[in-house]
Design a protein around this motif. Sequence first.
Motif, short mmCIF file in Angstrom:
data_model
loop_
_atom_site.label_atom_id
_atom_site.label_comp_id
_atom_site.label_asym_id
_atom_site.label_seq_id
_atom_site.Cartn_x
_atom_site.Cartn_y
_atom_site.Cartn_z
N GLN A 154 0.77 -1.27 -0.01
CA GLN A 154 -0.12 0.02 0.15
C GLN A 154 0.81 1.14 -0.07
O GLN A 154 1.76 1.56 0.86
CB GLN A 154 -1.05 0.02 1.43
CG GLN A 154 -1.68 1.42 1.69
CD GLN A 154 -2.56 1.69 0.40
OE1 GLN A 154 -3.60 0.84 0.11
NE2 GLN A 154 -2.54 2.87 -0.21
N PRO A 155 0.70 2.28 -0.93
CA PRO A 155 1.38 3.30 -0.96
C PRO A 155 1.29 4.03 0.16
O PRO A 155 0.07 4.63 0.68
CB PRO A 155 1.03 4.25 -2.14
CG PRO A 155 0.44 3.05 -3.05
CD PRO A 155 -0.07 1.95 -2.20
N LEU A 156 2.12 4.40 0.90
CA LEU A 156 2.25 5.45 2.18
C LEU A 156 3.57 6.13 2.23
O LEU A 156 4.38 5.76 2.41
CB LEU A 156 2.03 4.57 3.40
CG LEU A 156 2.24 4.99 4.84
CD1 LEU A 156 1.15 5.94 5.08
CD2 LEU A 156 2.14 3.68 5.86
N SER A 157 3.36 7.54 2.69
CA SER A 157 4.41 8.26 2.87
C SER A 157 4.00 8.81 4.55
O SER A 157 3.11 9.52 4.57
CB SER A 157 4.27 9.67 2.23
OG SER A 157 5.35 10.50 2.72
N LEU A 158 4.62 8.16 5.47
CA LEU A 158 4.51 8.63 6.91
C LEU A 158 5.65 9.60 7.35
O LEU A 158 6.65 9.09 7.39
CB LEU A 158 4.19 7.47 7.69
CG LEU A 158 3.65 7.56 9.21
CD1 LEU A 158 3.36 6.39 9.76
CD2 LEU A 158 4.81 8.06 10.05
#
Length: 278
Positions: free
Chosen positions: A245-249
């Motif tokens: 899942q694309p995620l930028s945290l």
Amino acid sequence: MLEVVSEARSHGGRQLVLRHGSRATGTPMTFSLFLPPQAEQGRVPLVTYLSGLTCTHANVTDKGEYRAACAAHGLAFLAPDTSPRGEGVHDEEGWDIGLGAGFYVDATQAPWSANYRMWTYVTEELPALIAADFPILDMGRQAITGHSMGGHGALTVALRHPGRFRAVSAFAPIVAPSEVPWGEKAFSRYLGDDRASWARHDAVALLKSGARTADILIDIGTGDPFFAEQLTPERIERAAAAAGQPLSLRRQEGYDHSYFFISTFMAEHLAWMTERLR
């Protein structure tokens, strides 16, 4: 029928506060809607913002500092309330359950089930209402965001409605409410002991079960007092990586859980959404 509670001009657009009788909750519900100046010339995309514990529509409307960015990018901004309210609506002592703390679920347990149907309200009733009353909104171009309890709501709504939202973001979200005190307290009251029903409202559990959504952006402050016990961002990092899942945290150094934090990064979130709403 919508009642206009207030209207003000801002950044060339219109900031509305509106009230209506809700079939989902059986109560009056109040929400705010900002229409950017571009709405006077054509259809505009919609960003929905779900607020956190103790909040109403007014917190982000007054302190979120979104209007300048929305006017620049041509975004409408919708902010519903966090729970039903009014005479006869059940409440309990404590700020993390009851009024202001609906957790964006449809309660199945009495006495909560009489009014606490916030899932149906934010996913069905309110979108249908504003689409009908404001045809200038392009419901084919939507994004969703939220803070804390509302970040939990934004993530779960998006994961369970694949294709509805082109972008999803959150400020300090409760990513795994089934595994932290805030969520355990609310879910046990609203949904009972069946943890399978809890999983449908848990972003980490949804990712593990195969749910996917558009790009996710999360900001959380390293000075947030709820970072380790309630927010546990590492859980969604692991789940998203395993799921692809694309995620930028992004961990923002020194920021806390307040609207000082949210307003600092609001414009960045709205610019990020705009790229995906074109």
